[in-house]
Write a protein that holds these residues in place. Sequence first.
Motif, mmCIF file in Angstrom:
data_model
loop_
_atom_site.group_PDB
_atom_site.id
_atom_site.type_symbol
_atom_site.label_atom_id
_atom_site.label_comp_id
_atom_site.label_asym_id
_atom_site.label_seq_id
_atom_site.Cartn_x
_atom_site.Cartn_y
_atom_site.Cartn_z
ATOM 1 N N ASN A 24 51.927 63.369 22.723
ATOM 2 C CA ASN A 24 50.973 62.836 23.696
ATOM 3 C C ASN A 24 49.972 63.926 24.075
ATOM 4 O O ASN A 24 49.698 64.183 25.251
ATOM 5 N N TRP A 25 49.428 64.553 23.055
ATOM 6 C CA TRP A 25 48.533 65.705 23.219
ATOM 7 C C TRP A 25 47.273 65.474 22.392
ATOM 8 O O TRP A 25 47.334 64.913 21.302
ATOM 9 N N ALA A 26 46.153 65.922 22.937
ATOM 10 C CA ALA A 26 44.904 65.895 22.168
ATOM 11 C C ALA A 26 44.013 67.009 22.688
ATOM 12 O O ALA A 26 44.051 67.345 23.879
ATOM 13 N N PRO A 27 43.216 67.631 21.821
ATOM 14 C CA PRO A 27 42.313 68.680 22.285
ATOM 15 C C PRO A 27 41.210 68.126 23.175
ATOM 16 O O PRO A 27 40.717 67.019 22.946
ATOM 17 N N HIS A 28 40.847 68.902 24.199
ATOM 18 C CA HIS A 28 39.809 68.489 25.142
ATOM 19 C C HIS A 28 38.473 69.191 24.895
ATOM 20 O O HIS A 28 37.426 68.582 25.036
ATOM 21 N N MET A 29 38.520 70.468 24.552
ATOM 22 C CA MET A 29 37.297 71.251 24.421
ATOM 23 C C MET A 29 36.616 70.993 23.083
ATOM 24 O O MET A 29 37.254 71.052 22.033
ATOM 25 N N GLN A 30 35.324 70.716 23.117
ATOM 26 C CA GLN A 30 34.525 70.554 21.915
ATOM 27 C C GLN A 30 33.818 71.868 21.598
ATOM 28 O O GLN A 30 33.317 72.557 22.497
ATOM 29 N N LEU A 31 33.757 72.216 20.330
ATOM 30 C CA LEU A 31 33.213 73.501 19.924
ATOM 31 C C LEU A 31 31.769 73.680 20.389
ATOM 32 O O LEU A 31 31.408 74.732 20.922
ATOM 33 N N GLN A 32 30.932 72.674 20.186
ATOM 34 C CA GLN A 32 29.525 72.808 20.586
ATOM 35 C C GLN A 32 29.402 73.070 22.079
ATOM 36 O O GLN A 32 28.565 73.876 22.521
ATOM 37 N N ASP A 33 30.227 72.395 22.887
ATOM 38 C CA ASP A 33 30.173 72.603 24.348
ATOM 39 C C ASP A 33 30.531 74.045 24.696
ATOM 40 O O ASP A 33 29.895 74.664 25.569
ATOM 41 N N TYR A 34 31.546 74.582 24.041
ATOM 42 C CA TYR A 34 31.948 75.961 24.316
ATOM 43 C C TYR A 34 30.833 76.931 23.961
ATOM 44 O O TYR A 34 30.530 77.862 24.719
ATOM 45 N N ILE A 35 30.250 76.746 22.801
ATOM 46 C CA ILE A 35 29.170 77.640 22.362
ATOM 47 C C ILE A 35 27.999 77.557 23.341
ATOM 48 O O ILE A 35 27.451 78.576 23.780
ATOM 49 N N ASP A 36 27.614 76.341 23.734
ATOM 50 C CA ASP A 36 26.505 76.179 24.671
ATOM 51 C C ASP A 36 26.787 76.890 25.992
ATOM 52 O O ASP A 36 25.895 77.517 26.586
#
Length: 205
Positions: free
Chosen positions: A190-202
């Motif tokens: 019941n796990w899924a990643p939350h952070m998107q790479l583009q958002d982090y870079i921005d």
Amino acid sequence: VAPSFSSIEQYHSSIVDGTFEVLQYCAKNNVKLVYGASSSLFSPAGKYQSPYAFFKGTNAELIECYGRWYGLKYAITFFYNTYGEHLNMTNVDSVINIFINQYKNEQPLTVTEPGTQTRCYTHISDVVRGLIAAWKEPSNGVYHLGCPNLYSLLDVVKMFPGSDYVMVPGRPGDRHDGAIPDMGTVERLNWAPHMQLQDYIDDNI
């Protein structure tokens, strides 16, 4: 991966001997072992791709055997290009941290040849949540803590507005297809990643 070819003794001591001591302790004291495995195993050559992949793959096999032989409780977790805050810029840092540092210093981004190799990238906060979920799961299991989205290195370059890049020679042992072989972890933990790479870079440039 790449430094393991020139430092094989150090890698064996740390990965094989070190993990064996932890494994023995967990088996004798009825402690669940949450093992950080390596997605480098999923290259076409498998664990024979590099000394690092071989040692990590052998450990994963031994941990599963300890589960059968001695009743060890375990979770084997595979990581996929983890990135995140607190840059310390070592020579084995993540490509995302390296690119951010180069971009902020107005340097060209160094892309390892051929540049078309694909990876999925997982933020450290998502990895930690996955590790905790794997630890809480009562049954033994193997879990893949990665994002489903695949990007080539040249795709990642495009996430840095106006950036230049230079090609650098390929490294021994590199995996060219970074796809996750099993997406069942999302349902099992019941796990899924939350952070998107583009958002982090921005947020960081």
